[in-house]
Design a protein around this motif. Structure first.
Motif, PDB file in Angstrom:
ATOM      1  N   GLY A  55       0.800  -1.212   0.000  1.00  0.00           N
ATOM      2  CA  GLY A  55       0.000   0.000   0.000  1.00  0.00           C
ATOM      3  C   GLY A  55       0.833   1.263   0.000  1.00  0.00           C
ATOM      4  N   ASN A 273      -5.164  -2.602  10.717  1.00  0.00           N
ATOM      5  CA  ASN A 273      -6.317  -2.986   9.907  1.00  0.00           C
ATOM      6  C   ASN A 273      -7.370  -1.877   9.935  1.00  0.00           C
ATOM      7  OD1 ASN A 273      -8.721  -5.493   9.385  1.00  0.00           O
ATOM      8  ND2 ASN A 273      -6.846  -5.350   8.178  1.00  0.00           N
ATOM      9  N   HIS A 276      -6.271   1.028   7.510  1.00  0.00           N
ATOM     10  CA  HIS A 276      -6.389   0.780   6.080  1.00  0.00           C
ATOM     11  C   HIS A 276      -7.833   0.553   5.649  1.00  0.00           C
ATOM     12  CE1 HIS A 276      -2.149   1.072   5.284  1.00  0.00           C
ATOM     13  NE2 HIS A 276      -1.921   0.349   6.358  1.00  0.00           N
ATOM     14  N   ILE A 277      -8.660   0.046   6.546  1.00  0.00           N
ATOM     15  CA  ILE A 277     -10.098  -0.035   6.263  1.00  0.00           C
ATOM     16  C   ILE A 277     -10.662   1.377   6.107  1.00  0.00           C
ATOM     17  CG2 ILE A 277     -12.350  -0.621   7.246  1.00  0.00           C
ATOM     18  CD1 ILE A 277     -10.844  -2.989   8.666  1.00  0.00           C
ATOM     19  N   ARG A 280      -9.665   3.032   2.776  1.00  0.00           N
ATOM     20  CA  ARG A 280     -10.444   2.563   1.627  1.00  0.00           C
ATOM     21  C   ARG A 280     -11.866   3.148   1.632  1.00  0.00           C
ATOM     22  NH1 ARG A 280      -8.862  -2.568  -0.827  1.00  0.00           N
ATOM     23  NH2 ARG A 280      -6.610  -2.354  -1.130  1.00  0.00           N
ATOM     24  N   VAL A 393     -16.577  -5.582   2.226  1.00  0.00           N
ATOM     25  CA  VAL A 393     -15.333  -6.031   2.861  1.00  0.00           C
ATOM     26  C   VAL A 393     -15.405  -7.542   3.027  1.00  0.00           C
ATOM     27  CG1 VAL A 393     -14.978  -3.865   4.103  1.00  0.00           C
ATOM     28  CG2 VAL A 393     -16.226  -5.695   5.220  1.00  0.00           C
ATOM     29  N   VAL A 402     -10.354  -7.491   7.795  1.00  0.00           N
ATOM     30  CA  VAL A 402     -10.444  -7.284   6.348  1.00  0.00           C
ATOM     31  C   VAL A 402      -9.162  -7.666   5.609  1.00  0.00           C
ATOM     32  CG1 VAL A 402     -10.764  -5.551   4.542  1.00  0.00           C
ATOM     33  CG2 VAL A 402     -12.171  -5.483   6.593  1.00  0.00           C
ATOM     34  N   PHE A 404      -9.778  -8.291   1.879  1.00  0.00           N
ATOM     35  CA  PHE A 404     -10.189  -7.743   0.580  1.00  0.00           C
ATOM     36  C   PHE A 404     -11.247  -6.676   0.832  1.00  0.00           C
ATOM     37  CE2 PHE A 404      -8.244 -11.583  -0.951  1.00  0.00           C
ATOM     38  CZ  PHE A 404      -7.848 -11.322  -2.266  1.00  0.00           C
ATOM     39  N   GLN A 405     -11.235  -5.618   0.026  1.00  0.00           N
ATOM     40  CA  GLN A 405     -12.163  -4.516   0.249  1.00  0.00           C
ATOM     41  C   GLN A 405     -12.328  -3.701  -1.027  1.00  0.00           C
ATOM     42  OE1 GLN A 405     -10.945  -2.048   3.511  1.00  0.00           O
ATOM     43  NE2 GLN A 405     -12.683  -0.664   3.350  1.00  0.00           N
ATOM     44  N   ARG A 407     -12.532  -0.564  -3.484  1.00  0.00           N
ATOM     45  CA  ARG A 407     -11.707   0.645  -3.567  1.00  0.00           C
ATOM     46  C   ARG A 407     -12.550   1.801  -4.102  1.00  0.00           C
ATOM     47  NH1 ARG A 407      -5.864  -0.683  -6.150  1.00  0.00           N
ATOM     48  NH2 ARG A 407      -7.065  -1.245  -7.991  1.00  0.00           N
ATOM     49  N   GLN A 423      -6.330  -6.042   0.316  1.00  0.00           N
ATOM     50  CA  GLN A 423      -6.041  -4.937   1.233  1.00  0.00           C
ATOM     51  C   GLN A 423      -4.532  -4.636   1.255  1.00  0.00           C
ATOM     52  OE1 GLN A 423      -6.659  -2.154   2.658  1.00  0.00           O
ATOM     53  NE2 GLN A 423      -8.335  -2.847   3.975  1.00  0.00           N
ATOM     54  N   ASP A 424      -4.208  -3.413   1.609  1.00  0.00           N
ATOM     55  CA  ASP A 424      -2.806  -2.982   1.663  1.00  0.00           C
ATOM     56  C   ASP A 424      -1.982  -3.865   2.600  1.00  0.00           C
ATOM     57  OD1 ASP A 424      -4.089  -1.005   0.303  1.00  0.00           O
ATOM     58  OD2 ASP A 424      -3.191   0.660   1.390  1.00  0.00           O
TER      59      ASP A 424
END
Length: 603
Positions: A55, A273, A276-277, A280, A393, A402, A404-405, A407, A423-424
């Motif tokens: 990321g 987490n 970065h959630i 996004r 998510v 999470v 995968f999420q 963008r 995810q990053d």
């Protein structure tokens, strides 16, 4: 030559991911390949399904307590949380003050760093204060489902050796004090709030959020007042000794089958987490999140609480438990801009909004997770609730939430047909039944490695080793397809796969199909025994108001040209409500029990 082309194309792909998918960057490198360009392009999809997405924002080495201090310093006067049903509010500045009162109180009771504090409660303010207070004190909070009864609570308290438990006096039909007395009969006879229990030898304190004086228990107000000003100030100094790598929270897995396992998550997991959630989901200090999910679950505590804290966003609790009408009212009254919920919650919220037709003018985005969401439900969320964006998510308790999420800027195809982009700072691969990596676009089991994976299943090295090997790859148990562009799709849970006459059927595909039928609100599919085929498809369905039944023949006709005939459920059973865990997941083993009982009654 082939090896060189593959190497260059790998560099192109990973560079483009690093630069957030810059098409211009990719094209510039492809131009450098000259005549080799077509081969390089083709090779992108011929690679093993493995990605490590780096990321833009680096990981941080901070504890939850340090993150709260930063939020109080940067967003001091911004509201951190609003509890509508309790009529309580906290700014980030006032929140830190009360959190440190909780932390000082817990330490004054004699708890030591690393001890476990159970929170057996619905979405009340004391849940939020206790989780953060435990983190500031270097303790480990333990989320316990408020719907749990005596034997289930007994299991949780014993499994992770809880030393203090915090709860309300009552919630719905539950009397928490009476339940805790049933498993800890010494409670009413304890002296100075200290318990000596034969059944629960580790449990020393019961703290109840109530104005009533209950024998043997401390009140939550008592806890807030235990520490003096010097002890509260000492909490700030303690933060340098709370290591980000240490345990912060224990999450009991959903328990859809068997006894729940206890996943130990770290401060490092939580802070990063959550950060970065929030990135996004484009959260900021103007974001106001309607919280429908239970706080004790990883969706509530990480996707919601930690993402909000790291971005100065406001949490709005509409009710102690999920209530569609209260959620809609809170969105209007508190001017919520974001809604958090599981797919089943959105099904009920949409139904209630069709009835009430409230002006949800401020709401712009819905975030859904906790279980797969059908494409039809995505469309209904956007249309009926009048939202600009729907984000998804995907993750597990064991991955701190999470991996995968969605963008920003994802088109409808991405939103409807994937669980989002990797995810990053997370690494994933997809493997076959023998553990060999498959190619991009091919199904297999998803493995995850990186900062977000749990520390362990508490006091269960055997289960930990089954799930996460010495190489730190965590097995998700999900049948998954990873594309070369970093997006992924869930095919289904490996253990839920139906084998009908040699044909593999994943329930999610059939559920998505059924949910697009005009008569059906919600559908869930299980495999049931069949003498000739081994297993058959059985669908439990919630029908629209006024619809009494739907037949196999209707579904066969509806399926024509859409899905293979063998995937059409042989049995279709209407149901008023689905059995769910508190996190919104369907307990399919209970549906199997229902089917079995129906067969017995027929016989």
């Amino acid at each position: 030559m082939g090896r060189n082309i593959t190497t260059v194309s790998q560099y192109i792909y990973r560079s483009s991911l690093y630069r957030a998918g810059s098409q211009q960057h990719t094209r510039s490198w492809l131009r450098c390949l000259s005549v080799q360009r077509p081969a390089a392009v083709k090779s992108l999809n011929a690679h093993p399904a493995h990605l490590h997405y780096i990321g833009k924002q680096p990981l941080v080495y901070r504890s939850v307590g340090q993150e709260l201090e930063l939020a109080a310093a940067e967003y001091g006067s911004t509201e951190a949380i609003v509890s509508c049903h309790e009529q309580k509010r906290h700014t980030f500045r006032s929140l830190l003050e009360d959190v440190d009162r909780v932390a000082a109180g817990l330490l004054k009771l004699g708890l030591k760093q690393g001890d476990h504090v159970g929170i057996w409660a619905p979405n009340n303010m004391h849940w939020y204060l206790t989780m953060l207070g435990a983190a500031r004190a270097g303790l480990v909070s333990v989320g316990i489902n408020p719907a749990f009864q005596g034997p289930e609570v007994d299991y949780c308290l014993k499994k992770v050796k809880v030393k203090a438990v915090i709860m309300p006096e009552t919630f719905k039909t539950q009397n928490f004090y009476e339940i805790i007395k049933s498993i800890c009969p010494e409670l009413p006879h304890s002296v100075d709030g200290r318990i000596n229990s034969a059944n629960l030898p580790h449990l020393k304190h019961v703290i109840i959020d109530t104005p009533n004086r209950l024998k043997g228990a401390l009140s939550f107000d008592d806890l807030l007042g235990l520490g003096n000003s010097d002890e509260r100030e000492a909490i700030a100094q303690l933060q340098r000794y709370v290591m980000p790598d240490s345990g912060c929270n224990i999450q009991f897995t959903s328990g859809t089958t068997g006894k729940p396992k206890a996943a130990l998550l770290s401060h490092y997991n939580f802070v990063n987490n959550g950060t970065h959630i929030g990135n996004r989901n484009q959260l900021d200090s103007n974001s106001r999140i309607c919280v429908q999910v239970p706080l004790f679950h990883v969706y509530g505590v990480v996707i919601t609480v930690m993402a909000a804290m790291t971005h100065g966003s406001t949490l709005v609790l509409p009710a102690a438990g999920f209530s569609p009408a209260d959620s809609l009212k809170a969105i209007v009254d508190e001017k919520c801009t974001v809604i958090h919920g599981t797919p089943t919650m959105y099904v009920d919220l949409i139904k209630k909004q069709r009835e009430l037709k409230l002006p949800l003018k401020t709401a712009k985005m819905a975030v859904t997770g906790g279980a797969p969401c059908s494409p039809q439900l995505f469309l209904d969320i956007k249309e009926v609730l009048g939202l600009d964006h729907v984000r998804t998510v995907y993750g597990l308790t064991e991955t701190t939430a999470v991996i995968f999420q969605s963008r920003p800027g994802d088109n409808n195809e991405r939103i409807l047909n994937t669980v989002g982009h990797l995810q990053d700072h997370v690494e994933v691969k997809v493997v076959d039944a023998e553990g060999h990596i498959v190619q991009f676009g091919q199904p297999g089991e998803l493995y995850v490695r990186g900062y977000a994976t749990m520390l362990e299943y508490y006091d269960d090295p055997e289960k930990t080793k089954e799930t996460m090997g010495n190489d730190k790859w965590l097995k998700t148990g999900d049948q998954f397809i990873l594309e070369a562009d970093g997006y992924g799709r869930i095919v289904g849970r490996l253990k839920e796969m139906i084998i009908r006459g040699g044909e593999n059927i994943f329930p999610k595909e059939v559920e998505d199909f059924l949910n697009s039928h005009s008569k059906i609100i919600e559908a869930h599919v299980i495999g049931v025994p069949d003498e000739r085929l081994g297993e058959e498809c059985c669908a439990f369905v919630r029908l629209q108001d006024g619809v009494e039944s739907i037949t196999h023949e209707e579904l066969k006709e509806f399926a024509r040209g859409k899905i293979a005939h063998f995937k059409v459920p042989r049995f279709v059973i209407p149901i008023d409500q689905f059995p769910r865990t508190a996190s919104g997941k369907i307990q399919k083993f209970k549906l199997a029990e229902t089917y079995k009982q129906m067969q017995k009654e027929k016989a």
